[in-house]
Design an enzyme around this catalytic site. Sequence first.
Site, PDB file in Angstrom:
ATOM      1  N   ASP A   1       4.841   4.500  -7.384  1.00 28.20           N
ATOM      2  CA  ASP A   1       4.441   4.674  -5.977  1.00 28.20           C
ATOM      3  C   ASP A   1       4.777   6.089  -5.496  1.00 28.20           C
ATOM      4  OD1 ASP A   1       4.003   1.981  -6.298  1.00 28.20           O
ATOM      5  OD2 ASP A   1       5.173   1.331  -4.576  1.00 28.20           O
TER       6      ASP A   1
ATOM      7  N   LEU B   1       0.814  -1.219   0.000  1.00 26.26           N
ATOM      8  CA  LEU B   1       0.000   0.000   0.000  1.00 26.26           C
ATOM      9  C   LEU B   1       0.849   1.272   0.000  1.00 26.26           C
ATOM     10  CD1 LEU B   1      -2.821  -1.251   2.401  1.00 26.26           C
ATOM     11  CD2 LEU B   1      -2.832  -1.157  -0.091  1.00 26.26           C
ATOM     12  N   GLY B   2       2.110   1.137  -0.405  1.00 24.73           N
ATOM     13  CA  GLY B   2       2.905   2.327  -0.689  1.00 24.73           C
ATOM     14  C   GLY B   2       3.511   3.010   0.520  1.00 24.73           C
TER      15      GLY B   2
ATOM     16  N   SER C   1       6.546   2.734   1.834  1.00 21.99           N
ATOM     17  CA  SER C   1       7.927   3.229   1.639  1.00 21.99           C
ATOM     18  C   SER C   1       7.949   4.476   0.758  1.00 21.99           C
ATOM     19  CB  SER C   1       8.830   2.137   1.069  1.00 21.99           C
ATOM     20  OG  SER C   1       8.351   1.705  -0.173  1.00 21.99           O
ATOM     21  N   ALA C   2       7.059   4.534  -0.228  1.00 24.90           N
ATOM     22  CA  ALA C   2       7.017   5.729  -1.085  1.00 24.90           C
ATOM     23  C   ALA C   2       6.532   6.935  -0.290  1.00 24.90           C
ATOM     24  CB  ALA C   2       6.089   5.483  -2.275  1.00 24.90           C
ATOM     25  N   ALA C   3       5.523   6.726   0.561  1.00 20.59           N
ATOM     26  CA  ALA C   3       5.019   7.840   1.375  1.00 20.59           C
ATOM     27  C   ALA C   3       6.102   8.320   2.338  1.00 20.59           C
ATOM     28  CB  ALA C   3       3.769   7.409   2.130  1.00 20.59           C
TER      29      ALA C   3
HETATM   30  C1  MEV Z   1       5.096  -1.809  -6.057  1.00 16.70           C
HETATM   31  O1  MEV Z   1       4.119  -1.042  -5.379  1.00 16.70           O
HETATM   32  C2  MEV Z   1       4.918  -1.678  -7.548  1.00 16.70           C
HETATM   33  C3  MEV Z   1       5.912  -2.471  -8.385  1.00 16.70           C
HETATM   34  O2  MEV Z   1       5.509  -2.323  -9.738  1.00 16.70           O
HETATM   35  C4  MEV Z   1       7.336  -1.963  -8.193  1.00 16.70           C
HETATM   36  C5  MEV Z   1       7.561  -0.582  -8.804  1.00 16.70           C
HETATM   37  O3  MEV Z   1       6.810  -0.172  -9.708  1.00 16.70           O
HETATM   38  O4  MEV Z   1       8.540   0.059  -8.406  1.00 16.70           O
HETATM   39  C6  MEV Z   1       5.887  -3.945  -8.045  1.00 16.70           C
END
Ligand code: MEV
Length: 308
Positions: free
Chosen positions: A130, A85-86, A88-90
């Site tokens: 993400d 659910l993202g 690490s990106a958040a």
């Molecule tokens: C992960 O949320 C999404 C993936 O496609 C990895 C990425 O796009 O960096 C699995």
Amino acid sequence: MAAASAPGKLILFGEHAVVFGEPAIAMAVSARFGIEGTPGSALTIDGAPPDPERHRYILKAMEHHWDGGPLTLTTRSAIPDSAGLGSSAAVSVATLALLSSFSTPKEPPALAEAGYRVELQVQGRASPIDTSTAVHGQAIFVDSRRGDDLLWSIEGLGNVWHVHHVDLPELSLVVGETGIHAHTGPLVDGVRRLVERDAEAAAAVEAIGDISREGRLALAEGDWVRTGELMDRNQKLLETLQVSHPTLDKLIAKAREHAYGAKLTGAGGGGSMVALTDQPETVADDLRAIGAHVHMVRSEPLGVQVEA
Ligand code: MEV
């Protein structure tokens, strides 16, 4: 004191294939990660010295984007960790927004670029889907072709990803967490190795790209039957890429009894699945009955936010 926050995300179509430059669609979700910072005498995160593994995204962001003195950082998160659910990106995007707010605040395209570099360095291979969702909020369509409503373009791994805003209709989505934590980096690398040696896997990546393009149209038309069918086909192809998991398969099969379609979301290997349904309570109850932790998901209009 300064503070920043960024939303988690849900990938509707195209995870994994997007790393190879195929299109994908993601939306921001209402669960957010927040971080506050004040100058201190030594770097601390939540009252203790940083943990190199647990805080790797914050530390990587600081390594490249912080040359000030020690900070006292405090975090809070409503996004479950390693659940697709993202989170690490958040974490990456909110941290970068916080750090830049102490000097020259970064604009969204610069934050998206820097957030992508942090994820790429920590994970080894990544697309910007993400981190761009965490910056923009709402929903995005990522494609190697440039179209209308372009937000920004990001290069990496020999690809150029053009990130576009998309208007999504109000969707009724139910997310089921397996409770199995999976790290994105090894899953993404496993798909790379599979695609390099297996023509069927390489074809699956391209077929997922076609599904994302069709999915964008089906969503724009509010055609839930078509959208659900495409989600089911996307899941089959993700199984070919060997990123599903028996627990995910079980939750997906259960959800489909009262849904238009269902698939894993994010990197897979555990993590979460998502179902599109007009009977969200029934699907949620059914998923809970077989052990899933359930979220009713709404799209989040707000991307990254800074409070000075
Ligand atoms: C992960 O949320 C999404 C993936 O496609 C990895 C990425 O796009 O960096 C699995």
